[in-house]
Design an enzyme around this catalytic site. Structure first.
Site, PDB file in Angstrom:
ATOM      1  N   ASP A  84       0.850  -1.178   0.000  1.00 35.96           N
ATOM      2  CA  ASP A  84       0.000   0.000   0.000  1.00 35.96           C
ATOM      3  C   ASP A  84       0.893   1.237   0.000  1.00 35.96           C
ATOM      4  O   ASP A  84       1.653   1.464   0.938  1.00 35.96           O
ATOM      5  CB  ASP A  84      -0.882  -0.034   1.264  1.00 35.96           C
ATOM      6  CG  ASP A  84      -1.781   1.185   1.352  1.00 35.96           C
ATOM      7  OD1 ASP A  84      -1.949   1.886   0.336  1.00 35.96           O
ATOM      8  OD2 ASP A  84      -2.309   1.442   2.446  1.00 35.96           O
TER       9      ASP A  84
ATOM     10  N   ASP B 288       0.643   5.220  -0.199  1.00 29.98           N
ATOM     11  CA  ASP B 288      -0.217   6.386  -0.170  1.00 29.98           C
ATOM     12  C   ASP B 288       0.652   7.597  -0.504  1.00 29.98           C
ATOM     13  O   ASP B 288       1.618   7.874   0.205  1.00 29.98           O
ATOM     14  CB  ASP B 288      -0.842   6.510   1.228  1.00 29.98           C
ATOM     15  CG  ASP B 288      -2.019   7.452   1.219  1.00 29.98           C
ATOM     16  OD1 ASP B 288      -2.011   8.399   0.401  1.00 29.98           O
ATOM     17  OD2 ASP B 288      -2.942   7.252   2.032  1.00 29.98           O
TER      18      ASP B 288
ATOM     19  N   ASP C 285       2.913   1.373   3.557  1.00 29.56           N
ATOM     20  CA  ASP C 285       2.290   1.165   4.849  1.00 29.56           C
ATOM     21  C   ASP C 285       2.392  -0.331   5.145  1.00 29.56           C
ATOM     22  O   ASP C 285       1.546  -1.128   4.743  1.00 29.56           O
ATOM     23  CB  ASP C 285       0.832   1.617   4.817  1.00 29.56           C
ATOM     24  CG  ASP C 285       0.198   1.566   6.197  1.00 29.56           C
ATOM     25  OD1 ASP C 285       0.841   1.007   7.113  1.00 29.56           O
ATOM     26  OD2 ASP C 285      -0.918   2.066   6.362  1.00 29.56           O
TER      27      ASP C 285
END
Lengths: 467, 323
Positions: B97, B99, B260
């Site tokens: 992930d 971001d 993450d």
């Protein structure tokens, strides 16, 4: 019997060769009898120990204990000289040593848990013995025996993938970073090495290619995989014995060996307990429950109490700090004892919980930026729940057990979940959980007599502030 | 100018799910075995609290989406025999992930996300995917634009049944989270050097990086041209051995926080449902077919946002007329 088979047993006592040696040589009744053949070998290959009778193992039982003693001392005795045990690394000993390996496995499985420090000593010693034996071989022979042993361990598969080693990687016995990987395969032979890194090594001298291959793969990856598979197999072997022992009675001589081993470990611990946790699971003195000593908190805990920033606040305080503070105050030996207990088992009126534990958690919540309970008052409930008292606004005995008392996160988890808290110092490198850091530092501070002074100092400072 | 990232109104959400969204937009890897996954929804913009939802097939999902037009929709990375209770876990996708707003180094230094950092996030996930394929031989990798960043979703059977510990190890390898033990630039050391080099060339000097003080940051930028042709030795000489060590440790930290990692080791996570609307920023969550040409502002902007712009233009024109 050919040469190759013999040598596999030298590195891997669990190989078919090792099994054969065991069955040909084992006689449990005589393991504590003087063994002339053994003494003759020791006389021949032992170095500089002939003047001291106590240094010469005279029976297989004594040899087995020497095997653990050697490793324990190497780890803990600053004046240790490996020569005293040099016979372990000589090929002539290997049939006796294979038998000792199996005897020790029986004795340890009989007396201790498979994750006890004693069992770990046994696993680690096996790892070191392989390393040391390899180090003492000449290059040609070393390559030959490593390739053969590895072939047997891997059932002669031609391409080894990293996914074949998932267990070893998960348990951190091997790290992916140590391997040279291409398309999922682990590069093991020199041709594949040359092929894969063709562009990188294009301008290199032939000599350099060879030496880099040996440094990264030949001596490193191959031997690492070999050693760690054997260690893993040893762990499984011990588990199997443990299961069988639940049904079968132990041989009295094995029982005797366990007792002798325990005696010897106690002696060694008393003599060389220079370091906390130096393989000594024999005393609980250092991790008993007592008043918290902030001086011994690890950097990550101090950082959390000083104040964490938004984004990290919840996990740092609710998950990490709550469990750390409660366990370090009430039940620091949680990982050693391996049983689940509740807070009221150790703090029956919850006095300590209210007066010593929650205040520190609240302090950290207040120091957070922004203060945790200001915008997230529900986290109070989550803290109570992590202490094992269900989803309520404060801990009450009648609610205990609705949730579980959450055990402290390991360093590994903290790194991933709360990376910015983890600024390891030197002491951190020796431990895998902040709780062990705490026990270790507490012990060191007490030993150096520093603890009382610093405690007094800090209380003096507080007094001044108050005035 | 209209802010393209403005939240979607309930009217726009309904319009999106009635007129634009189709169950056919679900990627195959989601619609196959849809019934083994857990779905979660956020109806009010306060987090996904409508969880443990299960759909028998695409049609029942379609009905739900059209009626509820949720603020956000999520689907589990996990497959269960009993998804309604998250029971009897079978396997989970392995996820990275990224971001854009949480990347510790991004040359825009913007407040939330913008074209620049989204572009850098895309460039970064491509590096991850490349390592996953060429080093680790991992197959069946899907790239999803999540609305504010990217999800790499892996459905390789070799890794779907593995536990968190292994996933953590793979993450650390792929991002370069450990300082290598040897300095021979092959294998992991080479990977780490490439990641660090990339970081260093993206520095603006305004970052606050854990373990790297402002003087070190400044000097790193000052001497970074030495790294153009990989003169690491000269670069190290300029920085000094102790500070160089600090720099590498800090960069390893940066590498890990580019993703993450919590998400990667979580076997029961729910992730934004591809094809659904990210209402907070009015962007679609879509599968990226070709990362080389993908542009979220081309492929992930729902129709109603274009209509907003047009309406706005009309308003401006009308205002001008009135004046």
């Amino acid at each position: 019997m050919n040469q190759t088979e013999i040598r596999e047993g030298f590195l891997n006592p669990l190989s078919s060769d090792g099994q054969r040696i065991l069955h040909e040589n084992i006689d449990l009744n005589s393991i504590f009898d003087e063994n002339e053949k053994l003494i003759e070998i020791i006389n021949r290959v032992g170095h500089g120990i002939m003047d001291d009778d106590s240094k010469i193992p005279k029976s297989l039982g004594e040899l087995a204990i020497k095997r653990i003693e050697w490793y324990f001392r190497e780890k803990n005795d600053k004046k240790f000289k490996i020569n005293e045990y040099s016979y372990f690394f000589n090929e002539d000993i290997y049939e006796n040593d294979v038998v000792c390996f199996h005897l020790l496995a029986q004795a340890i499985a009989q007396q201790y848990n498979t994750n006890s420090r004693e069992a770990r000593l046994f696993f680690e010693s096996q790892k070191r013995i392989i390393e040391e034996r390899l180090n003492r071989m000449n290059t040609e022979f070393r390559n030959y025996i490593v390739d053969n042993t590895l072939d047997e361990l891997l059932n002669n598969i031609t391409t080894l993938k990293w996914t074949d080693l998932i267990n070893l990687i998960s348990s951190k016995k091997i790290s992916l970073e140590d391997l040279l990987l291409s398309g999922g395969e682990i590069i093991l032979n020199e041709d594949d090495f040359r092929e894969t890194f063709y562009t990188e090594i294009e301008d290199w001298q032939e000599r350099r290619i060879e030496s880099v291959y040996n440094e990264l793969v030949g001596y490193k990856v191959k031997e690492l995989i070999l050693t760690q598979i054997i260690v893993q197999n040893t762990e499984e072997y011990l588990k199997n014995i443990k299961e069988k022992l639940a049904i079968i009675d132990i041989h009295p001589k094995i029982k005797k060996l366990s007792e002798e081993l325990e005696k010897q470990l106690k002696k060694l611990t008393e003599k060389y307990s220079e370091f906390y946790g130096s393989g000594s699971g024999f005393s609980n003195e250092f991790d008993k429950a007592e008043k918290l000593m902030k001086e011994a908190f690890p950097p990550c805990v101090l950082k959390t109490i000083e104040g964490v920033k938004s984004g990290n606040r919840n996990d740092a305080i609710v998950l990490f700090l709550t469990s750390f503070i409660s366990y370090s105050r009430l039940y620091p030996q949680v990982f050693k004892n391996n049983e689940n207990i509740s807070i009221s088992d150790v703090d029956p009126n919850l006095d300590i919980t209210f007066n010593e534990i929650l205040p520190i958690i609240n302090e950290a919540a207040e120091n957070a930026v922004p203060p945790l309970f200001e915008d997230q008052p529900q986290e109070k409930i989550n803290i109570v729940s992590k202490l094992g008292f269900g989803m309520h606004s404060e801990p009450k005995l009648e609610n205990e057990g609705e949730t579980k008392w959450y055990t402290p996160m390991s360093c590994e988890k903290i790194k991933i979940h709360l990376g910015n808290l983890c600024h390891p110092n030197k002491a951190c490198k020796k431990i895998g959980n902040p709780l062990s850091y705490y026990s270790m530092r507490k012990w060191q501070l007490k030993k150096d007599g520093k603890l009382n002074n610093t405690s007094k100092d800090s209380s003096k400072k507080k007094d001044k502030k108050n005035k | 100018m209209v802010n393209i990232f403005a939240p979607a109104t309930i009217k726009e959400r309904r319009q999106y799910y009635r007129e634009e969204w189709s169950e056919k937009d679900l990627p195959n890897f989601i619609s196959e075995e849809l019934y083994k996954r857990e779905f979660g929804f956020d109806h009010y913009g306060k987090g996904p609290n409508d969880r443990y939802k299960v759909f028998k097939n695409k049609d029942s999902l379609k009905k739900f989406m059209r009626i509820k037009a949720p603020f956000a929709g999520y689907v589990s990375v996990a497959f269960y025999n009993n998804p309604q209770r998250r029971g009897d876990w079978i396997k989970s996708e392995f996820v990275f992930d990224v971001d854009a707003k949480d990347m510790p180094i991004r040359s825009c230094n913007c407040e939330s996300v913008c074209k620049i950092c989204l572009g850098e996030a895309l460039e970064f996930v491509q590096l991850l995917i490349d390592t996953l394929k060429t080093d680790l031989g991992i197959k069946n990798i899907h790239l999803i634009y999540s609305g504010r960043g990217y999800h790499v979703r892996i459905l390789d059977p070799a890794i779907m049944e593995t536990e968190s510990e292994l996933r953590g190890e793979v993450v650390k390898y792929v991002v370069g989270a450990n300082v290598p033990e040897n300095s021979i630039s092959l294998g992991y050391t080479n990977l780490f050097n490439r990641r660090v080099k990339r970081n260093i060339f993206h520095l603006t000097g305004h970052e606050t990086l854990d373990g790297i003080n402002s003087k070190l940051l400044k000097d790193t930028i000052k001497h970074r041209d030495l790294l153009k042709d990989n003169s690491w030795g000269l670069f190290k000489g300029q920085i000094g051995p102790i500070r160089y060590k600090n720099l590498l440790a800090g960069m390893a930290r940066v590498n890990l926080s580019m993703v993450d990692a919590k998400v990667s080791i979580d076997l029961k996570r729910i992730l934004r449902l591809p094809s659904s609307l990210h209402s907070k920023v009015s962007m679609k969550c879509v599968e990226v077919k070709n990362p080389e040409t993908f542009d979220p502002f081309k492929y992930a902007v729902p129709k109603f946002v274009h209509e907003r712009e047009e309406k706005n233009k009309e308003n401006v024109n009308e205002n001008k007329k009135e004046k």
